[in-house]
Motif scaffolding. Sequence first.
Motif, PDB file in Angstrom:
ATOM      1  N   ARG A  40       1.275  -1.387   0.176  1.00 39.43           N
ATOM      2  CA  ARG A  40      -0.300   0.313   0.052  1.00 39.43           C
ATOM      3  C   ARG A  40       1.233   0.993   0.097  1.00 39.43           C
ATOM      4  O   ARG A  40       2.673   1.634   0.140  1.00 39.43           O
ATOM      5  N   ALA A  44      -1.189   7.564   0.941  1.00 44.12           N
ATOM      6  CA  ALA A  44      -2.892   7.057   0.856  1.00 44.12           C
ATOM      7  C   ALA A  44      -2.695   6.509   2.378  1.00 44.12           C
ATOM      8  O   ALA A  44      -4.119   6.811   3.107  1.00 44.12           O
ATOM      9  N   GLY A  48      -4.158  10.505   2.146  1.00 40.72           N
ATOM     10  CA  GLY A  48      -5.188  10.391   1.391  1.00 40.72           C
ATOM     11  C   GLY A  48      -7.087   9.991   2.382  1.00 40.72           C
ATOM     12  O   GLY A  48      -7.841  10.698   1.992  1.00 40.72           O
ATOM     13  N   LEU A  49      -6.478   9.083   1.899  1.00 43.53           N
ATOM     14  CA  LEU A  49      -8.069   8.032   2.394  1.00 43.53           C
ATOM     15  C   LEU A  49      -8.305   8.216   4.270  1.00 43.53           C
ATOM     16  O   LEU A  49     -10.061   8.113   3.722  1.00 43.53           O
ATOM     17  N   VAL A  52     -11.102  10.961   3.019  1.00 42.09           N
ATOM     18  CA  VAL A  52     -11.501  10.780   2.249  1.00 42.09           C
ATOM     19  C   VAL A  52     -12.895  10.446   2.702  1.00 42.09           C
ATOM     20  O   VAL A  52     -13.987  10.179   2.710  1.00 42.09           O
ATOM     21  N   THR A  53     -12.370   9.255   4.265  1.00 44.14           N
ATOM     22  CA  THR A  53     -13.439   8.313   4.880  1.00 44.14           C
ATOM     23  C   THR A  53     -13.843   8.822   6.330  1.00 44.14           C
ATOM     24  O   THR A  53     -14.569   8.035   6.892  1.00 44.14           O
ATOM     25  N   TYR A  57     -10.940   4.618   6.955  1.00 46.51           N
ATOM     26  CA  TYR A  57      -9.927   3.787   5.967  1.00 46.51           C
ATOM     27  C   TYR A  57      -9.264   3.020   7.374  1.00 46.51           C
ATOM     28  O   TYR A  57      -8.238   2.425   7.264  1.00 46.51           O
ATOM     29  N   TRP A  61      -8.045  -0.377   7.853  1.00 42.06           N
ATOM     30  CA  TRP A  61      -6.272  -0.053   7.115  1.00 42.06           C
ATOM     31  C   TRP A  61      -5.614  -1.368   8.258  1.00 42.06           C
ATOM     32  O   TRP A  61      -4.511  -2.024   7.969  1.00 42.06           O
TER      33      TRP A  61
END
Length: 164
Positions: A40, A44, A48-49, A52-53, A57, A61
């Motif tokens: 990964r 991110a 990043g993720l 966004v979430t 995330y 993760w």
Amino acid sequence: MAEIQPTTTSGPSAAAQTGGVVATGTPGTVGLPGLAMKRRGPVAVWLGLPLVTLGIYQLVWYYKIHKELQQFDRRQTLNPGGSVLVLIFLGWTLIAPLISFRNTGRAIAEAQRAAGLQVTCSPATSMWLVFVFGLNTWYMQRQLNLVTDAYPGVTEGTQVPLAA
């Protein structure tokens, strides 16, 4: 009386020829099998993720890396669900998540050792970087990527030999 010399094999059919244990390729040694982990992007995963979430995330993760670490080296006893529950329900205590991050750092260090790599993951760094913009997730993913890079060209979930 003739002596029988042990032979090792490598390649796709190695697991079938050695009864489910994959050979490491070094004469006379057979490594334990494990499942390859997913590579990964550390940025991110860190920034990043989760943005966004709205932070969900990071929990996903955390669950996934614990599950992958357990499947990579079955000698480690990890509880992916329990690790996430610590963050969800005991995150307010500050001590419980720090201990969980330290234990995750130890598990990553053991995975590096099992992959035959020099151990570079520090459990203390995995724990204390949470106070520096939450960089512990970035750090832990970078260290996990070293393990995945030890098996070039292998896709996630593929059986790989463990060195130690």
